[in-house]
Design a protein around this motif. Sequence first.
Motif, PDB file in Angstrom:
ATOM      1  N   ASP A  25       1.028  -1.327   0.005  1.00 55.62           N
ATOM      2  CA  ASP A  25       0.019  -0.009  -0.033  1.00 55.62           C
ATOM      3  C   ASP A  25       0.821   1.277  -0.075  1.00 55.62           C
ATOM      4  O   ASP A  25       0.510   2.293  -0.692  1.00 55.62           O
ATOM      5  N   ARG A  26       2.098   1.269   0.563  1.00 54.75           N
ATOM      6  CA  ARG A  26       2.914   2.444   0.624  1.00 54.75           C
ATOM      7  C   ARG A  26       3.461   2.528  -0.694  1.00 54.75           C
ATOM      8  O   ARG A  26       3.779   3.724  -1.147  1.00 54.75           O
ATOM      9  N   LEU A  27       4.042   1.406  -1.278  1.00 57.47           N
ATOM     10  CA  LEU A  27       4.764   1.498  -2.580  1.00 57.47           C
ATOM     11  C   LEU A  27       3.612   1.755  -3.588  1.00 57.47           C
ATOM     12  O   LEU A  27       4.060   2.728  -4.551  1.00 57.47           O
ATOM     13  N   ALA A  28       2.359   1.758  -3.528  1.00 59.52           N
ATOM     14  CA  ALA A  28       1.665   1.980  -4.461  1.00 59.52           C
ATOM     15  C   ALA A  28       1.153   3.447  -4.502  1.00 59.52           C
ATOM     16  O   ALA A  28       0.746   4.215  -5.538  1.00 59.52           O
ATOM     17  N   LEU A  29       1.945   4.317  -3.642  1.00 59.93           N
ATOM     18  CA  LEU A  29       1.566   5.692  -3.438  1.00 59.93           C
ATOM     19  C   LEU A  29       2.592   6.476  -4.254  1.00 59.93           C
ATOM     20  O   LEU A  29       2.599   7.691  -4.733  1.00 59.93           O
ATOM     21  N   PHE A  30       3.523   5.663  -5.026  1.00 60.24           N
ATOM     22  CA  PHE A  30       4.738   6.347  -5.926  1.00 60.24           C
ATOM     23  C   PHE A  30       4.186   6.273  -7.329  1.00 60.24           C
ATOM     24  O   PHE A  30       3.535   5.169  -7.463  1.00 60.24           O
ATOM     25  N   ARG A  31       4.654   6.929  -8.277  1.00 65.90           N
ATOM     26  CA  ARG A  31       4.217   7.063  -9.676  1.00 65.90           C
ATOM     27  C   ARG A  31       5.430   6.367 -10.548  1.00 65.90           C
ATOM     28  O   ARG A  31       4.897   5.953 -11.478  1.00 65.90           O
ATOM     29  N   TYR A  32       6.698   6.526 -10.116  1.00 71.86           N
ATOM     30  CA  TYR A  32       7.627   6.108 -11.110  1.00 71.86           C
ATOM     31  C   TYR A  32       8.773   5.568 -10.279  1.00 71.86           C
ATOM     32  O   TYR A  32       8.756   5.930  -9.113  1.00 71.86           O
ATOM     33  N   SER A  33      10.004   5.093 -10.995  1.00 68.52           N
ATOM     34  CA  SER A  33      11.106   4.732 -10.070  1.00 68.52           C
ATOM     35  C   SER A  33      12.425   5.158 -10.784  1.00 68.52           C
ATOM     36  O   SER A  33      12.209   5.406 -12.046  1.00 68.52           O
ATOM     37  N   ILE A  34      13.325   5.192 -10.147  1.00 71.12           N
ATOM     38  CA  ILE A  34      14.744   5.430 -10.724  1.00 71.12           C
ATOM     39  C   ILE A  34      15.549   4.128 -10.264  1.00 71.12           C
ATOM     40  O   ILE A  34      15.703   3.853  -9.301  1.00 71.12           O
ATOM     41  N   VAL A  35      16.138   3.596 -11.493  1.00 73.60           N
ATOM     42  CA  VAL A  35      16.536   2.349 -11.356  1.00 73.60           C
ATOM     43  C   VAL A  35      18.195   2.737 -11.568  1.00 73.60           C
ATOM     44  O   VAL A  35      18.721   3.531 -12.359  1.00 73.60           O
ATOM     45  N   THR A  36      19.032   2.399 -10.567  1.00 72.38           N
ATOM     46  CA  THR A  36      20.698   2.606 -10.645  1.00 72.38           C
ATOM     47  C   THR A  36      21.434   1.344 -10.408  1.00 72.38           C
ATOM     48  O   THR A  36      21.063   0.417  -9.542  1.00 72.38           O
ATOM     49  N   TRP A  37      22.493   1.068 -11.265  1.00 73.79           N
ATOM     50  CA  TRP A  37      23.380  -0.013 -11.205  1.00 73.79           C
ATOM     51  C   TRP A  37      24.725   0.207 -11.734  1.00 73.79           C
ATOM     52  O   TRP A  37      24.867   1.528 -12.127  1.00 73.79           O
ATOM     53  N   ILE A  38      25.594  -0.634 -11.466  1.00 74.43           N
ATOM     54  CA  ILE A  38      26.951  -0.551 -12.115  1.00 74.43           C
ATOM     55  C   ILE A  38      26.953  -1.233 -13.331  1.00 74.43           C
ATOM     56  O   ILE A  38      26.602  -2.193 -13.612  1.00 74.43           O
ATOM     57  N   ASP A  39      27.575  -0.299 -14.654  1.00 74.57           N
ATOM     58  CA  ASP A  39      27.371  -0.949 -15.711  1.00 74.57           C
ATOM     59  C   ASP A  39      28.695  -1.748 -16.038  1.00 74.57           C
ATOM     60  O   ASP A  39      29.438  -1.919 -14.984  1.00 74.57           O
ATOM     61  N   LYS A  40      28.798  -2.599 -17.251  1.00 73.90           N
ATOM     62  CA  LYS A  40      29.768  -3.458 -17.260  1.00 73.90           C
ATOM     63  C   LYS A  40      31.110  -2.935 -17.278  1.00 73.90           C
ATOM     64  O   LYS A  40      32.285  -3.687 -17.112  1.00 73.90           O
ATOM     65  N   ASP A  41      31.233  -1.520 -17.482  1.00 72.37           N
ATOM     66  CA  ASP A  41      32.589  -0.827 -17.440  1.00 72.37           C
ATOM     67  C   ASP A  41      32.863  -0.469 -16.041  1.00 72.37           C
ATOM     68  O   ASP A  41      33.803   0.479 -15.833  1.00 72.37           O
ATOM     69  N   GLY A  42      31.889  -0.435 -15.052  1.00 69.98           N
ATOM     70  CA  GLY A  42      32.031  -0.117 -13.713  1.00 69.98           C
ATOM     71  C   GLY A  42      31.760   1.171 -13.397  1.00 69.98           C
ATOM     72  O   GLY A  42      31.916   1.727 -12.242  1.00 69.98           O
ATOM     73  N   PHE A  43      30.881   1.771 -14.153  1.00 74.33           N
ATOM     74  CA  PHE A  43      30.494   3.167 -13.899  1.00 74.33           C
ATOM     75  C   PHE A  43      28.993   3.028 -13.641  1.00 74.33           C
ATOM     76  O   PHE A  43      28.147   2.378 -13.985  1.00 74.33           O
ATOM     77  N   PRO A  44      28.486   3.774 -12.421  1.00 74.19           N
ATOM     78  CA  PRO A  44      27.048   3.932 -12.270  1.00 74.19           C
ATOM     79  C   PRO A  44      26.218   4.476 -13.236  1.00 74.19           C
ATOM     80  O   PRO A  44      26.870   5.474 -13.855  1.00 74.19           O
ATOM     81  N   PHE A  45      25.143   3.975 -13.315  1.00 74.54           N
ATOM     82  CA  PHE A  45      24.274   4.362 -14.536  1.00 74.54           C
ATOM     83  C   PHE A  45      22.896   4.466 -13.648  1.00 74.54           C
ATOM     84  O   PHE A  45      22.281   3.516 -12.904  1.00 74.54           O
ATOM     85  N   SER A  46      22.095   5.698 -14.019  1.00 77.62           N
ATOM     86  CA  SER A  46      20.560   5.582 -13.586  1.00 77.62           C
ATOM     87  C   SER A  46      19.536   6.197 -14.688  1.00 77.62           C
ATOM     88  O   SER A  46      20.053   6.866 -15.575  1.00 77.62           O
ATOM     89  N   VAL A  47      18.436   5.442 -14.654  1.00 71.57           N
ATOM     90  CA  VAL A  47      17.341   5.690 -15.581  1.00 71.57           C
ATOM     91  C   VAL A  47      16.083   5.792 -14.908  1.00 71.57           C
ATOM     92  O   VAL A  47      15.861   4.753 -14.138  1.00 71.57           O
ATOM     93  N   ALA A  48      15.053   6.655 -15.321  1.00 70.49           N
ATOM     94  CA  ALA A  48      13.899   6.704 -14.661  1.00 70.49           C
ATOM     95  C   ALA A  48      13.005   5.711 -15.574  1.00 70.49           C
ATOM     96  O   ALA A  48      13.232   5.557 -16.737  1.00 70.49           O
ATOM     97  N   THR A  49      11.963   4.941 -14.732  1.00 71.60           N
ATOM     98  CA  THR A  49      11.023   4.002 -15.583  1.00 71.60           C
ATOM     99  C   THR A  49       9.798   4.225 -14.518  1.00 71.60           C
ATOM    100  O   THR A  49       9.649   4.427 -13.668  1.00 71.60           O
ATOM    101  N   ASP A  50       8.871   3.669 -15.383  1.00 72.34           N
ATOM    102  CA  ASP A  50       7.514   3.216 -14.685  1.00 72.34           C
ATOM    103  C   ASP A  50       7.649   1.883 -14.069  1.00 72.34           C
ATOM    104  O   ASP A  50       8.516   1.120 -14.447  1.00 72.34           O
ATOM    105  N   PHE A  51       6.619   1.586 -13.073  1.00 70.01           N
ATOM    106  CA  PHE A  51       6.632   0.278 -12.554  1.00 70.01           C
ATOM    107  C   PHE A  51       5.253  -0.226 -12.447  1.00 70.01           C
ATOM    108  O   PHE A  51       4.322   0.928 -12.482  1.00 70.01           O
ATOM    109  N   ILE A  52       5.173  -1.141 -11.960  1.00 75.11           N
ATOM    110  CA  ILE A  52       3.824  -1.839 -11.838  1.00 75.11           C
ATOM    111  C   ILE A  52       3.734  -2.819 -10.434  1.00 75.11           C
ATOM    112  O   ILE A  52       4.860  -3.614 -10.465  1.00 75.11           O
ATOM    113  N   LEU A  53       3.048  -2.608  -9.562  1.00 76.69           N
ATOM    114  CA  LEU A  53       2.802  -3.356  -8.492  1.00 76.69           C
ATOM    115  C   LEU A  53       1.862  -4.256  -8.685  1.00 76.69           C
ATOM    116  O   LEU A  53       0.360  -4.173  -8.662  1.00 76.69           O
ATOM    117  N   SER A  54       1.741  -5.701  -8.867  1.00 79.33           N
ATOM    118  CA  SER A  54       0.906  -6.690  -9.403  1.00 79.33           C
ATOM    119  C   SER A  54       0.335  -6.717  -7.988  1.00 79.33           C
ATOM    120  O   SER A  54       0.531  -6.628  -7.114  1.00 79.33           O
TER     121      SER A  54
END
Length: 150
Positions: A25-54
Amino acid sequence: MEERRHLQTRGGDPPLTTLGLIDPDRLALFRYSIVTWIDKDGFPFSVATDFILSENGEILLKKPSVPATMTGGRVGVLFNHITGIPTGGYTDRRYMLVWGTVSEDKGFLKLRPEEVSEWDEKILPFDKLCAAAVPQGKRYIESIQPSIDA
């Protein structure tokens, strides 16, 4: 007004929210997300994306349009909200930061939560959040003080 993100139950896997990590119920209050990971070259990368809570508790992220090499690796997913006040300042601030792994699942990236931290100013006002963080900050400064003095 924010909408709740739900999808018809697809069945199969047990709900991830039963791990006690995430309140759907708390997660459903948000509209979008920002995903961050370390790419194959070792650099951080972030991108906004939509999500669905099934309905069965899966957190499904829309696959970013950029080529991503995050599948199977550890990611941080930030769900946040802030409302600007026309006269200046902000209100209704809250966030949920989920660390875990993602796997491909029928056109989505399924997030498998491992750690969660969150803050909601309606539950813990900002000044009280800052006051609660002082001991942790003090311990951190004390731990690095020898390297600062060197």
